[in-house]
Design an enzyme around this catalytic site. Structure first.
Site, PDB file in Angstrom:
ATOM      1  N   GLY A   1       0.835  -1.201   0.000  1.00 53.56           N
ATOM      2  CA  GLY A   1       0.000   0.000   0.000  1.00 53.56           C
ATOM      3  C   GLY A   1       0.867   1.246   0.000  1.00 53.56           C
TER       4      GLY A   1
ATOM      5  N   THR B   1       1.229   3.669   2.229  1.00 55.31           N
ATOM      6  CA  THR B   1       1.956   3.968   3.470  1.00 55.31           C
ATOM      7  C   THR B   1       3.157   3.028   3.595  1.00 55.31           C
ATOM      8  OG1 THR B   1      -0.269   4.342   4.357  1.00 55.31           O
ATOM      9  CG2 THR B   1       1.572   4.625   5.881  1.00 55.31           C
TER      10      THR B   1
ATOM     11  N   ASP C   1       2.859  -2.664   8.313  1.00 54.65           N
ATOM     12  CA  ASP C   1       1.888  -2.648   7.219  1.00 54.65           C
ATOM     13  C   ASP C   1       0.872  -1.531   7.457  1.00 54.65           C
ATOM     14  OD1 ASP C   1       0.520  -3.372   4.925  1.00 54.65           O
ATOM     15  OD2 ASP C   1       0.190  -5.460   5.522  1.00 54.65           O
TER      16      ASP C   1
ATOM     17  N   ASP D   1      -6.791  -0.100   6.174  1.00 51.91           N
ATOM     18  CA  ASP D   1      -7.856   0.727   5.600  1.00 51.91           C
ATOM     19  C   ASP D   1      -8.743   1.320   6.682  1.00 51.91           C
ATOM     20  OD1 ASP D   1      -7.205   0.188   2.817  1.00 51.91           O
ATOM     21  OD2 ASP D   1      -7.692  -1.867   3.371  1.00 51.91           O
TER      22      ASP D   1
ATOM     23  N   GLY E   1      -6.885  -4.836   2.925  1.00 50.86           N
ATOM     24  CA  GLY E   1      -7.135  -5.530   1.665  1.00 50.86           C
ATOM     25  C   GLY E   1      -7.661  -4.661   0.553  1.00 50.86           C
TER      26      GLY E   1
ATOM     27  N   GLY F   1      -5.931  -2.772  -1.059  1.00 48.49           N
ATOM     28  CA  GLY F   1      -4.901  -2.859  -2.095  1.00 48.49           C
ATOM     29  C   GLY F   1      -4.856  -4.259  -2.722  1.00 48.49           C
TER      30      GLY F   1
ATOM     31  N   GLU G   1      -0.812 -10.657   3.168  1.00 49.32           N
ATOM     32  CA  GLU G   1      -0.637  -9.794   4.352  1.00 49.32           C
ATOM     33  C   GLU G   1      -1.027 -10.545   5.619  1.00 49.32           C
ATOM     34  OE1 GLU G   1      -1.437  -5.361   2.438  1.00 49.32           O
ATOM     35  OE2 GLU G   1      -3.116  -6.463   3.278  1.00 49.32           O
TER      36      GLU G   1
ATOM     37  N   LYS H   1      -8.079   7.087   9.070  1.00 52.52           N
ATOM     38  CA  LYS H   1      -8.456   5.661   9.066  1.00 52.52           C
ATOM     39  C   LYS H   1      -9.023   5.188  10.417  1.00 52.52           C
ATOM     40  CE  LYS H   1      -6.209   4.975   5.039  1.00 52.52           C
ATOM     41  NZ  LYS H   1      -4.986   4.232   4.955  1.00 52.52           N
TER      42      LYS H   1
HETATM   43  C1  A5P Z   1      -3.313  -3.748   0.909  1.00 51.51           C
HETATM   44  O1  A5P Z   1      -3.983  -4.898   0.536  1.00 51.51           O
HETATM   45  C2  A5P Z   1      -4.000  -3.111   2.063  1.00 51.51           C
HETATM   46  O2  A5P Z   1      -4.281  -3.954   3.121  1.00 51.51           O
HETATM   47  C3  A5P Z   1      -3.242  -1.892   2.539  1.00 51.51           C
HETATM   48  O3  A5P Z   1      -2.423  -2.160   3.614  1.00 51.51           O
HETATM   49  C4  A5P Z   1      -4.258  -0.894   2.914  1.00 51.51           C
HETATM   50  O4  A5P Z   1      -5.130  -0.788   1.808  1.00 51.51           O
HETATM   51  C5  A5P Z   1      -3.655   0.468   3.253  1.00 51.51           C
HETATM   52  O5  A5P Z   1      -3.191   1.080   2.109  1.00 51.51           O
HETATM   53  P1  A5P Z   1      -2.697   2.577   2.094  1.00 51.51           P
HETATM   54  O6  A5P Z   1      -1.491   2.644   2.939  1.00 51.51           O
HETATM   55  O7  A5P Z   1      -2.415   2.828   0.651  1.00 51.51           O
HETATM   56  O8  A5P Z   1      -3.818   3.423   2.616  1.00 51.51           O
END
Ligand code: A5P
Length: 246
Positions: A44, A46, A99, A102, A114, A116, A122, A140
């Site tokens: 993602g 971040t 990690d 969302d 998820g 992403g 993950e 978030k």
């Molecule tokens: C990826 O599958 C997601 O679980 C990401 O960790 C989640 O969507 C956070 O993404 P951002 O950091 O882009 O907000």
């Protein structure tokens, strides 16, 4: 499973602020990495900032780590940044995973992940980690999971319509995630994702339990009891939320 309710409108920070906050938490998380660690590398936007900060420590301080990426995208980025990678065949336990998320439920540090599309890998990495630090920004944070986003549910592509029907029966209001090419989005594991609009959840553990028992569901984006701590970026800097109960 509760009826889905219309959630209160979210006040969104502008993208420049949000990126600044993401970078800030990512740099704090990178400071927590110690030489010799096997590090779970999230997916993602971040997590991308985290990889960047980690690669700087590797280049400038000679930090020695081995990373386990949670997606092909993260794996590609790590290679480009010269972050050494390993696999579960060499290390079955991960020391420290960083990690994004969302949504983060304030009281419990339960997560929705998820969006992403990498939730399966993950969750495998998170569940094999001694510690998981989540890096996120204050947009978030929610009082109840499901207030702003749907729960991604990864399903086997074969018979996804039948699996979707079973999800409808628990009031999940599933919709098939589509890719940019207007075809169903396919995960790194070759599966589809049904985004489920449960709405704000009173009992996310009950929802997870239902999802765990539906044939055709590979994994879901409710990460309950995985996060050890959450670093939250916002206008006042970085705040740390520690897990107190599961
Ligand atoms: C990826 O599958 C997601 O679980 C990401 O960790 C989640 O969507 C956070 O993404 P951002 O950091 O882009 O907000």
């Amino acid at each position: 499973v509760r009826e889905a309710k219309v959630s209160e409108p979210m006040s969104l920070p502008n993208q420049t602020d949000q990126n600044r906050w993401k970078k800030m938490v990512a740099e704090e998380a990178a400071k927590l990495v110690r030489s010799g660690m096997v590090v779970g590398l999230g997916t993602g936007t971040t997590a991308q900032f985290f990889l960047l900060a980690l690669s700087q420590r590797i280049a400038e301080e000679g930090l020695r780590i081995s990373g386990i990426p949670t997606s092909e995208g993260t794996s590609d980025q790590a290679r480009r940044l010269n972050i050494p990678l390993t696999t579960f065949s060499e290390h079955m336990e991960v020391d420290f995973t960083v990690d994004g998320a969302d949504e983060v439920e304030l009281e419990t540090l339960f997560l929705i992940k998820g969006h992403g599309g990498a939730l399966l890998h993950e969750k495998i990495v998170a569940s094999s980690s001694k510690q998981m630090t989540v890096i996120t920004d204050e947009s978030k944070l929610v009082n109840k999971l499901g207030s702003h986003v749907t729960v991604p549910v990864e399903v086997v592509s074969f018979g996804w319509e039948a699996t979707g029907k079973k999800l409808q029966m628990i009031d999940a209001k599933p919709s098939l995630r589509m890719g940019k090419d207007k075809k169903p989005f396919v995960t790194d594991g070759g599966n589809y994702i049904l985004d489920c609009a449960f709405g704000p959840m009173e009992k996310p553990k009950d929802v997870a339990h239902h999802l765990d028992h539906i044939v055709g569901v590979v994994e879901h984006g409710l990460f309950l009891g995985f996060a050890s701590q959450v670093l939250v970026g916002g206008p006042d800097g970085v705040k740390t939320l520690q897990q107190t109960k599961k």
